[in-house]
Design a protein around this motif. Structure first.
Motif, PDB file in Angstrom:
ATOM      1  N   LEU A 230     -18.238   6.825 -19.594  1.00  0.00           N
ATOM      2  CA  LEU A 230     -17.334   7.840 -19.049  1.00  0.00           C
ATOM      3  C   LEU A 230     -17.498   7.967 -17.538  1.00  0.00           C
ATOM      4  CD1 LEU A 230     -17.657  10.667 -21.727  1.00  0.00           C
ATOM      5  CD2 LEU A 230     -15.907   8.893 -21.538  1.00  0.00           C
ATOM      6  N   LEU A 231     -18.729   7.964 -17.066  1.00  0.00           N
ATOM      7  CA  LEU A 231     -18.977   8.044 -15.630  1.00  0.00           C
ATOM      8  C   LEU A 231     -18.330   6.869 -14.899  1.00  0.00           C
ATOM      9  CD1 LEU A 231     -20.447   9.263 -13.144  1.00  0.00           C
ATOM     10  CD2 LEU A 231     -22.378   7.789 -13.746  1.00  0.00           C
ATOM     11  N   ALA A 232     -18.498   5.674 -15.430  1.00  0.00           N
ATOM     12  CA  ALA A 232     -17.922   4.485 -14.797  1.00  0.00           C
ATOM     13  C   ALA A 232     -16.403   4.569 -14.779  1.00  0.00           C
ATOM     14  CB  ALA A 232     -18.382   3.222 -15.517  1.00  0.00           C
ATOM     15  N   LEU A 233     -15.793   5.015 -15.888  1.00  0.00           N
ATOM     16  CA  LEU A 233     -14.331   5.158 -15.909  1.00  0.00           C
ATOM     17  C   LEU A 233     -13.886   6.202 -14.894  1.00  0.00           C
ATOM     18  CD1 LEU A 233     -11.567   4.472 -17.121  1.00  0.00           C
ATOM     19  CD2 LEU A 233     -11.981   6.282 -18.817  1.00  0.00           C
TER      20      LEU A 233
ATOM     21  N   PHE B  87      -5.534  -1.087 -18.421  1.00  0.00           N
ATOM     22  CA  PHE B  87      -5.223  -0.740 -17.039  1.00  0.00           C
ATOM     23  C   PHE B  87      -3.812  -1.184 -16.650  1.00  0.00           C
ATOM     24  CE2 PHE B  87      -9.989  -0.702 -16.384  1.00  0.00           C
ATOM     25  CZ  PHE B  87     -10.058   0.668 -16.181  1.00  0.00           C
ATOM     26  N   VAL B  88      -3.353  -2.297 -17.194  1.00  0.00           N
ATOM     27  CA  VAL B  88      -1.997  -2.776 -16.896  1.00  0.00           C
ATOM     28  C   VAL B  88      -0.965  -1.944 -17.645  1.00  0.00           C
ATOM     29  CG1 VAL B  88      -0.382  -4.713 -17.181  1.00  0.00           C
ATOM     30  CG2 VAL B  88      -2.687  -5.132 -16.321  1.00  0.00           C
TER      31      VAL B  88
ATOM     32  N   VAL C 173     -11.197   5.486 -11.931  1.00  0.00           N
ATOM     33  CA  VAL C 173      -9.937   6.238 -11.855  1.00  0.00           C
ATOM     34  C   VAL C 173      -9.843   7.006 -10.537  1.00  0.00           C
ATOM     35  CG1 VAL C 173      -8.680   8.184 -12.881  1.00  0.00           C
ATOM     36  CG2 VAL C 173      -9.600   6.383 -14.341  1.00  0.00           C
ATOM     37  N   ARG C 174     -10.939   7.549 -10.047  1.00  0.00           N
ATOM     38  CA  ARG C 174     -10.928   8.321  -8.788  1.00  0.00           C
ATOM     39  C   ARG C 174     -10.690   7.434  -7.565  1.00  0.00           C
ATOM     40  NH1 ARG C 174      -8.658  11.845  -9.948  1.00  0.00           N
ATOM     41  NH2 ARG C 174      -9.377  13.017 -11.699  1.00  0.00           N
ATOM     42  N   ARG C 175     -10.925   6.150  -7.681  1.00  0.00           N
ATOM     43  CA  ARG C 175     -10.695   5.230  -6.557  1.00  0.00           C
ATOM     44  C   ARG C 175      -9.211   4.992  -6.285  1.00  0.00           C
ATOM     45  NH1 ARG C 175     -11.477   0.415  -7.795  1.00  0.00           N
ATOM     46  NH2 ARG C 175     -11.405  -0.384  -5.696  1.00  0.00           N
ATOM     47  N   TRP C 176      -8.377   5.206  -7.291  1.00  0.00           N
ATOM     48  CA  TRP C 176      -6.955   4.896  -7.152  1.00  0.00           C
ATOM     49  C   TRP C 176      -6.284   5.864  -6.195  1.00  0.00           C
ATOM     50  CZ3 TRP C 176      -6.072   4.737 -13.136  1.00  0.00           C
ATOM     51  CH2 TRP C 176      -6.745   3.637 -13.655  1.00  0.00           C
ATOM     52  N   ARG C 177      -5.321   5.337  -5.445  1.00  0.00           N
ATOM     53  CA  ARG C 177      -4.565   6.168  -4.514  1.00  0.00           C
ATOM     54  C   ARG C 177      -3.749   7.218  -5.236  1.00  0.00           C
ATOM     55  NH1 ARG C 177      -2.408   1.871  -0.343  1.00  0.00           N
ATOM     56  NH2 ARG C 177      -3.266   0.633  -1.966  1.00  0.00           N
ATOM     57  N   GLU C 178      -3.075   6.809  -6.300  1.00  0.00           N
ATOM     58  CA  GLU C 178      -2.283   7.763  -7.068  1.00  0.00           C
ATOM     59  C   GLU C 178      -3.213   8.627  -7.915  1.00  0.00           C
ATOM     60  OE1 GLU C 178      -2.754   3.943  -9.032  1.00  0.00           O
ATOM     61  OE2 GLU C 178      -1.577   4.340  -7.263  1.00  0.00           O
ATOM     62  N   ARG C 179      -2.890   9.873  -8.014  1.00  0.00           N
ATOM     63  CA  ARG C 179      -3.713  10.810  -8.783  1.00  0.00           C
ATOM     64  C   ARG C 179      -3.463  10.571 -10.264  1.00  0.00           C
ATOM     65  NH1 ARG C 179      -7.926  11.398  -7.014  1.00  0.00           N
ATOM     66  NH2 ARG C 179      -7.287   9.938  -5.480  1.00  0.00           N
TER      67      ARG C 179
ATOM     68  N   SER D 109      -4.666  11.679 -14.287  1.00  0.00           N
ATOM     69  CA  SER D 109      -5.373  12.626 -15.134  1.00  0.00           C
ATOM     70  C   SER D 109      -6.415  11.858 -15.940  1.00  0.00           C
ATOM     71  CB  SER D 109      -4.390  13.326 -16.076  1.00  0.00           C
ATOM     72  OG  SER D 109      -5.108  14.050 -17.045  1.00  0.00           O
ATOM     73  N   PHE D 110      -7.670  12.113 -15.641  1.00  0.00           N
ATOM     74  CA  PHE D 110      -8.768  11.441 -16.337  1.00  0.00           C
ATOM     75  C   PHE D 110      -8.704  11.722 -17.835  1.00  0.00           C
ATOM     76  CE2 PHE D 110     -13.230  11.485 -17.836  1.00  0.00           C
ATOM     77  CZ  PHE D 110     -13.514  10.150 -17.644  1.00  0.00           C
ATOM     78  N   ARG D 111      -8.416  12.951 -18.199  1.00  0.00           N
ATOM     79  CA  ARG D 111      -8.326  13.328 -19.615  1.00  0.00           C
ATOM     80  C   ARG D 111      -7.213  12.574 -20.322  1.00  0.00           C
ATOM     81  NH1 ARG D 111      -9.190  19.521 -20.836  1.00  0.00           N
ATOM     82  NH2 ARG D 111      -8.151  18.695 -22.651  1.00  0.00           N
ATOM     83  N   ALA D 112      -6.125  12.302 -19.609  1.00  0.00           N
ATOM     84  CA  ALA D 112      -4.993  11.619 -20.237  1.00  0.00           C
ATOM     85  C   ALA D 112      -5.307  10.156 -20.551  1.00  0.00           C
ATOM     86  CB  ALA D 112      -3.759  11.707 -19.339  1.00  0.00           C
ATOM     87  N   VAL D 113      -6.112   9.504 -19.734  1.00  0.00           N
ATOM     88  CA  VAL D 113      -6.396   8.080 -19.953  1.00  0.00           C
ATOM     89  C   VAL D 113      -7.644   7.855 -20.804  1.00  0.00           C
ATOM     90  CG1 VAL D 113      -5.272   7.392 -17.807  1.00  0.00           C
ATOM     91  CG2 VAL D 113      -7.722   7.779 -17.807  1.00  0.00           C
TER      92      VAL D 113
END
Length: 191
Positions: A66-69, A142-143, A73-79, A81-85
């Motif tokens: 979970l930490l790695a994901l 991811f795709v 996810v936080r690295r991406w420019r677009e915001r 929702s971590f919970r959604a993915v």
């Protein structure tokens, strides 16, 4: 970029159940399979005490996953929702679950005295298959779900592995190394 996974306000697609409950269920299933495998490896049978002990002992695996994901996810420019993915991403654990069940089944019928380097090496070599399969599932995730370009999806999946597996191996072997070196350090300090 239109995607239900990318918008925290958008509803999840009807064909994919990615609610947090699904993520919780998948995490608990992973812990149950990890604990069951530990029980089978340790005693050749399923024991509630060993299942719980194994699940608690290896709870660092889903925590680091979970930490790695989250970092990816936080690295991406677009915001996003971590919970959604999260729930959809955790479906990529399926190859590992199958592998753990197979390993547990093998070790439940092999007597402990017959376990040697050949069997251990075979088990280690067999991990290549779920590793490759899970990596492929993560790239597809991811795709398809996050609408990342294929090169970015490969980079994200590899980064996830480097973070999760790197920290996991450091934690796992760090405990073993500490238990081996701690008495020597204590002697040096006169304790």
């Amino acid at each position: 970029m239109p995607s239900s996974a990318l918008s925290p306000d958008a509803a999840a697609p009807a064909h994919r159940d990615i609610r947090p409950f699904n993520a919780t269920r998948q995490l608990l299933l992973l812990l149950l399979v990890l604990g069951s495998t530990v029980s089978l490896l340790a005693s050749g049978r399923l024991s509630v005490r060993l299942i719980v002990d194994g699940a608690v002992s290896f709870a660092f695996i889903p925590a680091l996953e979970l930490l790695a994901l989250y970092v990816v996810v936080r690295r991406w420019r677009e915001r996003v929702s971590f919970r959604a993915v999260l729930g959809a991403f955790l479906a990529g654990n399926q190859p590992w679950l199958y592998w753990l069940v197979a390993i547990g089944a093998v070790f439940s019928v092999v007597p402990p005295r017959a376990i040697g380097f050949v069997l251990i090496d075979s088990v280690a070599a067999s991990a290549i298959a779920p590793f490759a399969w899970a990596l492929r599932l993560d790239v597809r995730f991811f795709v398809d779900e996050c609408h990342r370009r294929p090169p970015d999806a490969v980079r994200d999946a590899l980064l996830h592995r480097v973070i999760g597996w790197g920290l996991g191996l450091t934690y796992f072997f760090g405990i073993a190394i500490w238990s081996l070196t701690q008495p020597t350090i204590a002697r040096w300090l006169g304790q």
